[in-house]
Each structure stands twice: as structure tokens, then as C-alpha cells.
Design an enzyme around this catalytic site. Structure first.
Site, mmCIF file in Angstrom:
data_model
loop_
_atom_site.group_PDB
_atom_site.id
_atom_site.type_symbol
_atom_site.label_atom_id
_atom_site.label_comp_id
_atom_site.label_asym_id
_atom_site.label_seq_id
_atom_site.Cartn_x
_atom_site.Cartn_y
_atom_site.Cartn_z
ATOM 1 N N ASP A 42 0.875 -1.159 -0.111
ATOM 2 C CA ASP A 42 0.120 0.005 -0.071
ATOM 3 C C ASP A 42 0.808 1.250 0.327
ATOM 4 O O ASP A 42 0.388 2.396 0.119
ATOM 5 C CB ASP A 42 -0.860 0.132 1.294
ATOM 6 C CG ASP A 42 -0.323 0.084 2.628
ATOM 7 O OD1 ASP A 42 0.730 0.037 2.555
ATOM 8 O OD2 ASP A 42 -1.052 0.009 3.452
ATOM 9 N N SER A 43 2.176 1.002 0.183
ATOM 10 C CA SER A 43 3.046 2.278 -0.137
ATOM 11 C C SER A 43 3.140 2.902 -1.449
ATOM 12 O O SER A 43 3.458 3.999 -1.704
ATOM 13 C CB SER A 43 4.473 1.806 -0.206
ATOM 14 O OG SER A 43 4.748 0.412 -1.090
ATOM 15 N N ASP A 81 -0.931 -6.238 0.164
ATOM 16 C CA ASP A 81 -1.203 -5.625 1.247
ATOM 17 C C ASP A 81 -2.824 -5.570 1.242
ATOM 18 O O ASP A 81 -3.253 -5.123 0.324
ATOM 19 C CB ASP A 81 -0.792 -4.253 1.211
ATOM 20 C CG ASP A 81 0.607 -4.234 2.207
ATOM 21 O OD1 ASP A 81 0.676 -4.851 3.234
ATOM 22 O OD2 ASP A 81 1.301 -3.165 2.012
ATOM 23 N N LYS A 110 -0.971 -9.396 3.303
ATOM 24 C CA LYS A 110 -0.367 -8.889 4.501
ATOM 25 C C LYS A 110 -0.958 -8.065 5.096
ATOM 26 O O LYS A 110 -2.000 -6.919 4.826
ATOM 27 C CB LYS A 110 0.748 -7.993 4.007
ATOM 28 C CG LYS A 110 1.858 -7.412 5.158
ATOM 29 C CD LYS A 110 3.212 -7.320 4.855
ATOM 30 C CE LYS A 110 3.305 -5.856 4.018
ATOM 31 N NZ LYS A 110 2.983 -4.601 4.846
ATOM 32 N N GLU A 112 -1.321 -5.155 8.628
ATOM 33 C CA GLU A 112 -0.390 -4.713 9.661
ATOM 34 C C GLU A 112 -0.935 -4.958 10.973
ATOM 35 O O GLU A 112 -2.205 -5.121 11.287
ATOM 36 C CB GLU A 112 -0.472 -3.139 9.548
ATOM 37 C CG GLU A 112 0.308 -2.640 8.305
ATOM 38 C CD GLU A 112 0.574 -1.210 7.856
ATOM 39 O OE1 GLU A 112 0.160 -0.496 8.832
ATOM 40 O OE2 GLU A 112 0.832 -0.868 6.998
ATOM 41 N N GLU A 176 9.178 -3.698 10.741
ATOM 42 C CA GLU A 176 9.364 -2.326 9.921
ATOM 43 C C GLU A 176 10.220 -1.276 11.070
ATOM 44 O O GLU A 176 9.547 -1.107 11.990
ATOM 45 C CB GLU A 176 8.507 -1.663 9.152
ATOM 46 C CG GLU A 176 8.691 -0.427 8.436
ATOM 47 C CD GLU A 176 7.530 -0.221 7.738
ATOM 48 O OE1 GLU A 176 6.711 -0.745 7.184
ATOM 49 O OE2 GLU A 176 7.778 1.091 7.036
HETATM 50 O O1 KIV Z 1 3.392 -1.096 1.692
HETATM 51 C C1 KIV Z 1 4.761 -1.485 1.615
HETATM 52 O O2 KIV Z 1 5.452 -1.377 0.655
HETATM 53 C C2 KIV Z 1 5.168 -2.287 2.978
HETATM 54 C C3 KIV Z 1 6.609 -2.366 2.798
HETATM 55 C C4 KIV Z 1 7.418 -1.339 3.455
HETATM 56 C C5 KIV Z 1 6.919 -3.606 3.738
HETATM 57 O O3 KIV Z 1 4.269 -2.666 3.519
#
Ligand code: KIV
Length: 261
Positions: A42-43, A81, A110, A112, A176
Site C-alpha cells: 500500500d506504499s 497488502d 499482508k 499490519e 519495519e
Molecule cells: O507497503 C509497503 O510497501 C510495505 C513494505 C514497506 C513492507 O508494507
């Protein structure tokens, strides 16, 4: 369990796990040759959409980009994510994780860590949806950046979270921005692999945001190593193209399409 996931778990204590993010096919196709795990993170909110945090990226955005990334992948484990709000309770989490898995054909999601959401991880795993956990700096839930694991108490708290995520059935955990002491203790204390970002070399693997390590994003904190300066390369190419169009150096007859090859 999926054989690709088994392979990732088996790497613990044997060889390092290599992971990068991708948001599109042209990039994932290159990364696939060198990565064990490709994360559609989600980055993308910060990196592609210039948003100040990851909070507004939607399930649809994640799915759309994963469909592109998927087209470049032959061998890596594809992890997606789950965006903020898409796993706020067990029912919502299961519904949305199923949508992601079904629409994208990815291998895992994934999540959080937030308010001990281990029950959610456990439910998804029971429903055969592989989960990667994420602790430390979790941008979906933390307002400001802070290195975690700076005191004994904090390290114990992080370790407890990691053990609970492992117990819930996750196959791996992203750490992280943890101190090296925290990353080392957690990595030594659990059986599933840890994937670090800004968390020292004690983790079982490493992940970086690809646009950062390629010098494209403009975001280069201490934990990022810039392996290329694509900004400069693209700028040079665009400048040259612009000039050549203006002085009529491009296209030349070589580029004309006159019905022959
Ligand atoms: O969203 C992302 O790119 C991440 C990584 C920084 C692990 O969660």
C-alpha cells in the site's frame, strides 16, 4: 500449504529471503528473476499517488495494480497488502481477503498489526488464506514515524506480538524500523521468517520499496540503499528526446512506417 510458502519458510536459518515491492508488470517482470517475494504494497499511496500516508488507498487500487504485477511474475511469491479499513473486523477481513485472493490469484495477503488482530489472522489462515504479519512501524495505524524496540519493555512487547502472530498461523512477519536488538531477538525466537525493512541484517530476509532503491521516489532515509539513480537516467533520456523532436532529429527515416519492415 502452498509449496511456494513452504519454500519461503524453509529458507529460515539457511539463506536470506529477498523481497521487493512492485506495482506494475514491467517492474515485476524484472524483479521476479531475483526475488523470493514480491509485495504489492500500500506504499503505492505515497510512491505513485503522492498521498501523505497510506490511509486512502482502496481495495480496488490494490487489486488493479496486482493484476498488472501478476502478469510479470513466474516464480516469486506474490503478496498483497490489505488496505486500511479492509480488515477492521473478522467478517470484513475474510470477505475482503477472499476478494483479493480470487480476483488477483495472489499467494498471500499482508496485514499490519493493530489492537492484537491475531483472531483475524487465525481466521484467514483457517480459511486457507496465507497471511504475512507486519509489526513495528505500521503506517496504517501510526501517525508519526518512530524507531521501535528502544527499551527492554518495548522489545518484550514486540516479541509478544511476533509470537502471537506466529501462533495465529502467519507464515512470515515484516519487521519495519526496529532496533537491531529487537530484530535479532524476534528472529531468533520464532520459527517463521522475519523480513526486515530498516531493521538490521539480523532478519531472515529484507524488503525495500523498489522505487526508493532505484532512486525514483525521492525518499531516501538511512535504511534505504540507492542501487540506481533512475531519476537521472529518465531525465536525461526525456531531455534528449525533447531536444531531438524540436530540432527534427527524431524521427528519422529509419523510424518511418511505410508498409515495409
Ligand atoms: O507497503 C509497503 O510497501 C510495505 C513494505 C514497506 C513492507 O508494507
Amino acid at each position: 500449504m502452498n509449496s511456494k510458502i513452504k519454500k519461503i519458510i524453509r529458507k529460515k536459518n539457511k539463506s536470506k529471503i529477498v523481497s521487493l515491492t512492485a506495482y506494475s508488470k514491467n517492474i515485476s517482470k524484472i524483479l521476479d528473476k531475483y526475488c523470493d517475494i514480491i509485495l504489492v504494497g500500500d506504499s503505492m499511496a505515497n510512491v505513485l499517488y503522492d498521498q501523505k500516508n497510506t490511509h486512502k488507498i482502496s481495495l480496488e487500487d490494490l487489486i488493479k495494480h496486482t493484476l498488472s504485477v501478476q502478469k510479470g511474475i513466474k516464480k516469486s511469491l506474490l503478496v498483497v497488502d490489505m488496505p486500511k479499513g479492509s480488515y477492521s473486523d473478522t467478517f470484513t477481513a475474510l470477505k475482503n481477503a477472499r476478494i483479493i485472493m480470487k480476483k488477483t490469484n495472489c499467494h498471500a495477503v499482508k496485514l499490519e498489526n493493530f489492537r492484537n488482530n491475531y483472531k483475524i489472522i487465525n481466521l484467514l489462515v483457517k480459511k486457507k488464506i496465507p497471511v504475512m504479519g507486519h509489526i513495528g512501524f505500521t503506517p496504517q495505524f501510526k501517525r508519526s514515524f518512530r524507531i521501535e524496540g528502544q527499551s527492554k519493555k518495548e522489545i518484550e512487547k514486540l516479541l509478544k506480538q511476533a509470537k502471537s502472530i506466529e501462533k495465529a498461523g502467519a507464515f512470515s512477519i515484516v519487521l519495519e524500523c526496529l532496533t537491531s536488538d529487537a530484530a535479532r531477538l524476534i528472529t531468533q525466537s520464532i520459527k517463521i521468517p522475519t523480513i526486515g525493512i530498516g531493521s538490521s541484517s539480523y532478519c531472515d530476509g529484507q524488503i525495500l520499496v523498489t522505487d526508493d532503491m532505484l532512486g525514483l521516489s525521492g525518499f531516501y532515509p538511512k535504511f534505504v540503499k540507492k542501487y540506481a539513480n533512475l531519476n537521472r537516467i529518465i531525465e536525461k533520456a526525456a531531455k534528449k528526446y525533447s531536444r531531438e523532436v524540436k530540432i527534427k532529429k527524431f524521427p528519422t527515416k529509419k523510424n518511418f512506417l511505410n508498409g515495409t519492415n
